[in-house]
Design a protein around this motif. Structure first.
Motif, PDB file in Angstrom:
ATOM      1  N   ALA A 384       0.826  -1.204   0.000  1.00  0.00           N
ATOM      2  CA  ALA A 384       0.000   0.000   0.000  1.00  0.00           C
ATOM      3  C   ALA A 384       0.860   1.253   0.000  1.00  0.00           C
ATOM      4  CB  ALA A 384      -0.935  -0.007   1.207  1.00  0.00           C
ATOM      5  N   ARG A 385       1.876   1.263   0.844  1.00  0.00           N
ATOM      6  CA  ARG A 385       2.784   2.410   0.893  1.00  0.00           C
ATOM      7  C   ARG A 385       3.496   2.588  -0.452  1.00  0.00           C
ATOM      8  NH1 ARG A 385       4.489   7.139   3.786  1.00  0.00           N
ATOM      9  NH2 ARG A 385       6.487   7.662   2.855  1.00  0.00           N
ATOM     10  N   ALA A 386       3.947   1.501  -1.049  1.00  0.00           N
ATOM     11  CA  ALA A 386       4.655   1.591  -2.330  1.00  0.00           C
ATOM     12  C   ALA A 386       3.750   2.174  -3.408  1.00  0.00           C
ATOM     13  CB  ALA A 386       5.161   0.209  -2.741  1.00  0.00           C
ATOM     14  N   LEU A 387       2.478   1.778  -3.425  1.00  0.00           N
ATOM     15  CA  LEU A 387       1.551   2.307  -4.416  1.00  0.00           C
ATOM     16  C   LEU A 387       1.370   3.814  -4.247  1.00  0.00           C
ATOM     17  CD1 LEU A 387      -1.785   0.711  -5.537  1.00  0.00           C
ATOM     18  CD2 LEU A 387      -1.711   3.117  -4.925  1.00  0.00           C
ATOM     19  N   ILE A 388       1.220   4.263  -2.996  1.00  0.00           N
ATOM     20  CA  ILE A 388       1.040   5.699  -2.743  1.00  0.00           C
ATOM     21  C   ILE A 388       2.289   6.472  -3.168  1.00  0.00           C
ATOM     22  CG2 ILE A 388       0.647   7.456  -0.976  1.00  0.00           C
ATOM     23  CD1 ILE A 388      -1.791   5.696  -1.643  1.00  0.00           C
ATOM     24  N   GLU A 389       3.468   5.942  -2.849  1.00  0.00           N
ATOM     25  CA  GLU A 389       4.702   6.613  -3.251  1.00  0.00           C
ATOM     26  C   GLU A 389       4.807   6.729  -4.764  1.00  0.00           C
ATOM     27  OE1 GLU A 389       7.849   4.387  -1.496  1.00  0.00           O
ATOM     28  OE2 GLU A 389       7.665   5.354   0.475  1.00  0.00           O
ATOM     29  N   GLN A 390       4.387   5.693  -5.460  1.00  0.00           N
ATOM     30  CA  GLN A 390       4.538   5.655  -6.909  1.00  0.00           C
ATOM     31  C   GLN A 390       3.544   6.571  -7.618  1.00  0.00           C
ATOM     32  OE1 GLN A 390       4.295   1.694  -8.529  1.00  0.00           O
ATOM     33  NE2 GLN A 390       4.289   2.399 -10.648  1.00  0.00           N
ATOM     34  N   GLU A 391       2.301   6.661  -7.131  1.00  0.00           N
ATOM     35  CA  GLU A 391       1.251   7.315  -7.903  1.00  0.00           C
ATOM     36  C   GLU A 391       0.650   8.567  -7.273  1.00  0.00           C
ATOM     37  OE1 GLU A 391      -1.722   4.618  -9.269  1.00  0.00           O
ATOM     38  OE2 GLU A 391      -0.271   3.173 -10.062  1.00  0.00           O
ATOM     39  N   TYR A 392       0.967   8.870  -6.022  1.00  0.00           N
ATOM     40  CA  TYR A 392       0.265   9.962  -5.349  1.00  0.00           C
ATOM     41  C   TYR A 392       1.203  10.950  -4.658  1.00  0.00           C
ATOM     42  CZ  TYR A 392      -3.901   7.249  -6.268  1.00  0.00           C
ATOM     43  OH  TYR A 392      -4.908   6.568  -6.901  1.00  0.00           O
ATOM     44  N   SER A 393       2.347  11.205  -5.231  1.00  0.00           N
ATOM     45  CA  SER A 393       3.271  12.159  -4.623  1.00  0.00           C
ATOM     46  C   SER A 393       2.959  13.579  -5.088  1.00  0.00           C
ATOM     47  CB  SER A 393       4.723  11.806  -4.967  1.00  0.00           C
ATOM     48  OG  SER A 393       4.997  12.105  -6.316  1.00  0.00           O
ATOM     49  N   SER A 394       3.088  14.526  -4.186  1.00  0.00           N
ATOM     50  CA  SER A 394       2.806  15.929  -4.510  1.00  0.00           C
ATOM     51  C   SER A 394       3.699  16.493  -5.606  1.00  0.00           C
ATOM     52  CB  SER A 394       2.925  16.785  -3.248  1.00  0.00           C
ATOM     53  OG  SER A 394       1.789  16.608  -2.432  1.00  0.00           O
ATOM     54  N   PRO A 395       5.000  16.242  -5.611  1.00  0.00           N
ATOM     55  CA  PRO A 395       5.836  16.800  -6.685  1.00  0.00           C
ATOM     56  C   PRO A 395       5.385  16.343  -8.070  1.00  0.00           C
ATOM     57  CG  PRO A 395       7.217  16.080  -4.859  1.00  0.00           C
ATOM     58  CD  PRO A 395       5.837  15.592  -4.562  1.00  0.00           C
ATOM     59  N   ALA A 396       5.005  15.075  -8.207  1.00  0.00           N
ATOM     60  CA  ALA A 396       4.534  14.585  -9.505  1.00  0.00           C
ATOM     61  C   ALA A 396       3.231  15.265  -9.892  1.00  0.00           C
ATOM     62  CB  ALA A 396       4.350  13.069  -9.448  1.00  0.00           C
ATOM     63  N   GLN A 397       2.353  15.466  -8.927  1.00  0.00           N
ATOM     64  CA  GLN A 397       1.096  16.168  -9.193  1.00  0.00           C
ATOM     65  C   GLN A 397       1.368  17.580  -9.701  1.00  0.00           C
ATOM     66  OE1 GLN A 397      -1.020  17.456  -5.723  1.00  0.00           O
ATOM     67  NE2 GLN A 397      -3.018  17.367  -6.710  1.00  0.00           N
ATOM     68  N   ALA A 398       2.268  18.298  -9.024  1.00  0.00           N
ATOM     69  CA  ALA A 398       2.574  19.676  -9.414  1.00  0.00           C
ATOM     70  C   ALA A 398       3.174  19.748 -10.811  1.00  0.00           C
ATOM     71  CB  ALA A 398       3.527  20.300  -8.391  1.00  0.00           C
ATOM     72  N   ARG A 399       4.052  18.804 -11.133  1.00  0.00           N
ATOM     73  CA  ARG A 399       4.655  18.787 -12.477  1.00  0.00           C
ATOM     74  C   ARG A 399       3.594  18.596 -13.542  1.00  0.00           C
ATOM     75  NH1 ARG A 399       8.655  15.684  -9.916  1.00  0.00           N
ATOM     76  NH2 ARG A 399       7.704  13.761 -10.661  1.00  0.00           N
ATOM     77  N   ARG A 400       2.679  17.683 -13.303  1.00  0.00           N
ATOM     78  CA  ARG A 400       1.653  17.407 -14.299  1.00  0.00           C
ATOM     79  C   ARG A 400       0.708  18.592 -14.469  1.00  0.00           C
ATOM     80  NH1 ARG A 400       0.433  16.151 -18.942  1.00  0.00           N
ATOM     81  NH2 ARG A 400      -1.445  14.915 -19.317  1.00  0.00           N
ATOM     82  N   LEU A 401       0.342  19.242 -13.391  1.00  0.00           N
ATOM     83  CA  LEU A 401      -0.529  20.411 -13.483  1.00  0.00           C
ATOM     84  C   LEU A 401       0.135  21.524 -14.285  1.00  0.00           C
ATOM     85  CD1 LEU A 401      -1.922  20.495  -9.832  1.00  0.00           C
ATOM     86  CD2 LEU A 401      -3.192  19.880 -11.898  1.00  0.00           C
ATOM     87  N   ARG A 402       1.417  21.707 -14.069  1.00  0.00           N
ATOM     88  CA  ARG A 402       2.129  22.750 -14.804  1.00  0.00           C
ATOM     89  C   ARG A 402       2.206  22.404 -16.295  1.00  0.00           C
ATOM     90  NH1 ARG A 402       7.212  26.076 -12.593  1.00  0.00           N
ATOM     91  NH2 ARG A 402       7.387  27.567 -14.299  1.00  0.00           N
ATOM     92  N   GLU A 403       2.480  21.132 -16.594  1.00  0.00           N
ATOM     93  CA  GLU A 403       2.542  20.715 -17.994  1.00  0.00           C
ATOM     94  C   GLU A 403       1.228  20.992 -18.720  1.00  0.00           C
ATOM     95  OE1 GLU A 403       5.591  16.936 -17.222  1.00  0.00           O
ATOM     96  OE2 GLU A 403       3.467  16.605 -17.695  1.00  0.00           O
ATOM     97  N   LEU A 404       0.115  20.737 -18.043  1.00  0.00           N
ATOM     98  CA  LEU A 404      -1.185  20.954 -18.678  1.00  0.00           C
ATOM     99  C   LEU A 404      -1.440  22.428 -18.946  1.00  0.00           C
ATOM    100  CD1 LEU A 404      -3.331  18.363 -16.709  1.00  0.00           C
ATOM    101  CD2 LEU A 404      -2.741  18.287 -19.144  1.00  0.00           C
ATOM    102  N   VAL A 405      -1.054  23.298 -18.020  1.00  0.00           N
ATOM    103  CA  VAL A 405      -1.233  24.734 -18.230  1.00  0.00           C
ATOM    104  C   VAL A 405      -0.386  25.216 -19.401  1.00  0.00           C
ATOM    105  CG1 VAL A 405      -0.803  27.013 -17.226  1.00  0.00           C
ATOM    106  CG2 VAL A 405      -1.912  25.244 -15.853  1.00  0.00           C
ATOM    107  N   GLU A 406       0.804  24.672 -19.520  1.00  0.00           N
ATOM    108  CA  GLU A 406       1.733  25.145 -20.541  1.00  0.00           C
ATOM    109  C   GLU A 406       1.477  24.516 -21.912  1.00  0.00           C
ATOM    110  OE1 GLU A 406       5.554  24.390 -18.874  1.00  0.00           O
ATOM    111  OE2 GLU A 406       5.479  26.142 -17.559  1.00  0.00           O
ATOM    112  N   ALA A 407       0.638  23.496 -21.962  1.00  0.00           N
ATOM    113  CA  ALA A 407       0.369  22.816 -23.231  1.00  0.00           C
ATOM    114  C   ALA A 407      -0.795  23.468 -23.966  1.00  0.00           C
ATOM    115  CB  ALA A 407       0.059  21.348 -22.978  1.00  0.00           C
TER     116      ALA A 407
END
Length: 426
Positions: A384-407
């Motif tokens: 469970a911890r490994a899944l959260i680390e892989q898919e639900y980290s804040s830095p990854a979320q922030a990167r993706r949000l920025r990519e969408l704004v810039e696209a």
């Protein structure tokens, strides 16, 4: 005064249009803003309603973004002053002229706040508007973006998708006009793309993020003789807390003893308290009231099991993927959750926890017993911890949000609303 700098050359500055900020139950928005600020983005928060909660999470103190209340006129004269002030600016006047049919059709407060948000966007040099929930905040953000000639986006969660009062025409128009739209789970993404196929290209998955350092992993090395179950959420129908009370009573009747603490507040508090009394489990179930994120974190460390007995409410409302379930998985507490919407994306029986049928007291009580006696808790919570680390980290979320704004569309190229559509209020 508006900036003389060309729109395409301005630093990106994101305006968050929120129905109410801060809001005690919406910790995921605070975490998202903190993640984007940590990644170097500039944020300005525009709150359409004054906060009503008596308590706030300490994480709010870390948010650097200014919070600007967007008022509502108390008199026709004030409303007229807002319109006249906006019309005095040539850019805003052009936007108002283009959106006038919709402004006239909109709810008065929505139109007024859209004008004010457009003016504030210009005043603060905003280059993009983003709203959470596809209801009131997105209604205002969409109109404001058209007036200010800015792109906008929004995040759809659960109630704004599944509640019976959601109007398809309204949500479809918002999706059509958005620079992009976000939802928080694969389940939601599939549902929305099937329901609104023309919006498929604008719909994107961005999972809610956690600051994992705030949720250290502490696996259980054993379960207490009298296991202590924790449940957290607003006291509303879709959380299913009544089933947990019934399950604790059912376990007592089967000769098994467990206790449960339910954290949160809401309209069903008195009803749940009465249910505790009716089931005769006053010595086993406690309603702890609202707690801060820090307090919940400590409770997660102290409890033996976490229960999330979700149900589909009578009005069609269903939980999406509550942040507290992700937090529980991150901390190492064994989790039992009901299979609604996207919950099966994280809770998988035999892999990361116990996924049970929705609205099934017997299944809940049986899963609680199995979890308390399981010899494989460490394997499940590690996964469970490994899944959260892989898919639900804040830095990854922030990167993706920025990519969408810039696209996609450049800053300043906003879609024009095509025609008046009904507004959906929240």
């Amino acid at each position: 005064m508006p900036s003389d700098q060309p729109r395409s050359d301005r630093p990106r500055r994101i305006g968050y249009v929120l129905k109410m900020y801060p809001r005690f139950s919406e910790t995921f928005i605070v975490s998202e803003i903190l993640a984007r600020e940590a990644a170097g983005e500039e944020i300005v928060i525009l709150s359409l309603r004054a906060p009503t909660d008596a308590r706030f999470h300490p994480e709010l103190a870390r948010v650097q973004a200014p919070v600007i209340p967007v008022g509502r006129a108390a008199s026709p004269r004030r409303l007229w002053e807002i319109w006249r002030g906006a019309m005095a600016d040539p850019d805003l006047a052009a936007g108002i002229a283009a959106t006038l049919p919709e402004l006239v059709e909109a709810e008065a407060h929505d139109a007024e706040q859209a004008l004010e948000v457009a003016r504030l966007a210009q005043e603060h040099g905003l280059t993009h508007l983003h709203a959470h929930f596809g209801t009131l905040a997105t209604t205002v953000a969409r109109l404001a973006a058209a007036i200010a000639q800015l792109p906008f986006s929004f995040t759809a969660h659960a109630k704004d998708i599944f509640h019976r009062d959601v109007e398809d025409a309204d949500l479809e128009q918002k999706l059509a006009d958005a620079h992009h739209a976000i939802t928080i789970s694969e389940y939601n993404l599939r549902h929305l793309r099937a329901r609104f196929p023309e919006a498929t290209g604008r719909l994107h998955l961005v999972r809610n993020g956690l600051e994992l350092e705030r949720f250290p992993y502490r696996p259980r090395h054993g379960i207490a003789e009298v296991p202590r179950v924790l449940a957290v959420g607003r006291l509303v129908e879709k959380k299913g807390f009544g089933l947990l009370i019934d399950a604790i009573a059912a376990l007592r009747d089967r000769g098994a003893t467990m206790t449960a603490d339910i954290v949160g507040d809401g309209p069903l508090r008195e009803e749940l308290a009465a249910r505790i009394t009716q089931r005769g489990v006053e010595d086993r179930v406690r309603l702890l009231g609202p707690r801060t994120q820090e307090e919940v974190r400590h409770l997660l460390q102290e409890a033996d099991l976490f229960a999330a007995p979700f149900v589909i409410a009578e009005d069609g409302n269903a939980d999406g993927l509550p942040t507290v379930l992700l937090e529980a998985m991150a901390t190492g507490i064994p989790c039992i959750a009901a299979d609604v919407t996207a919950v099966g994306e994280v809770i998988r029986t035999g892999e990361t926890g116990w996924l049970i049928p929705c609205d099934d007291t017997d299944a809940l009580s049986t899963a609680l017993l199995e979890a308390a006696a399981s010899p494989e808790l460490r394997r499940l919570t590690d996964a469970a911890r490994a899944l959260i680390e892989q898919e639900y980290s804040s830095p990854a979320q922030a990167r993706r949000l920025r990519e969408l704004v810039e696209a996609g569309r450049p800053v300043g190229e906003a879609a024009r609303p095509a025609a008046p559509v009904p507004t959906t209020r929240s």
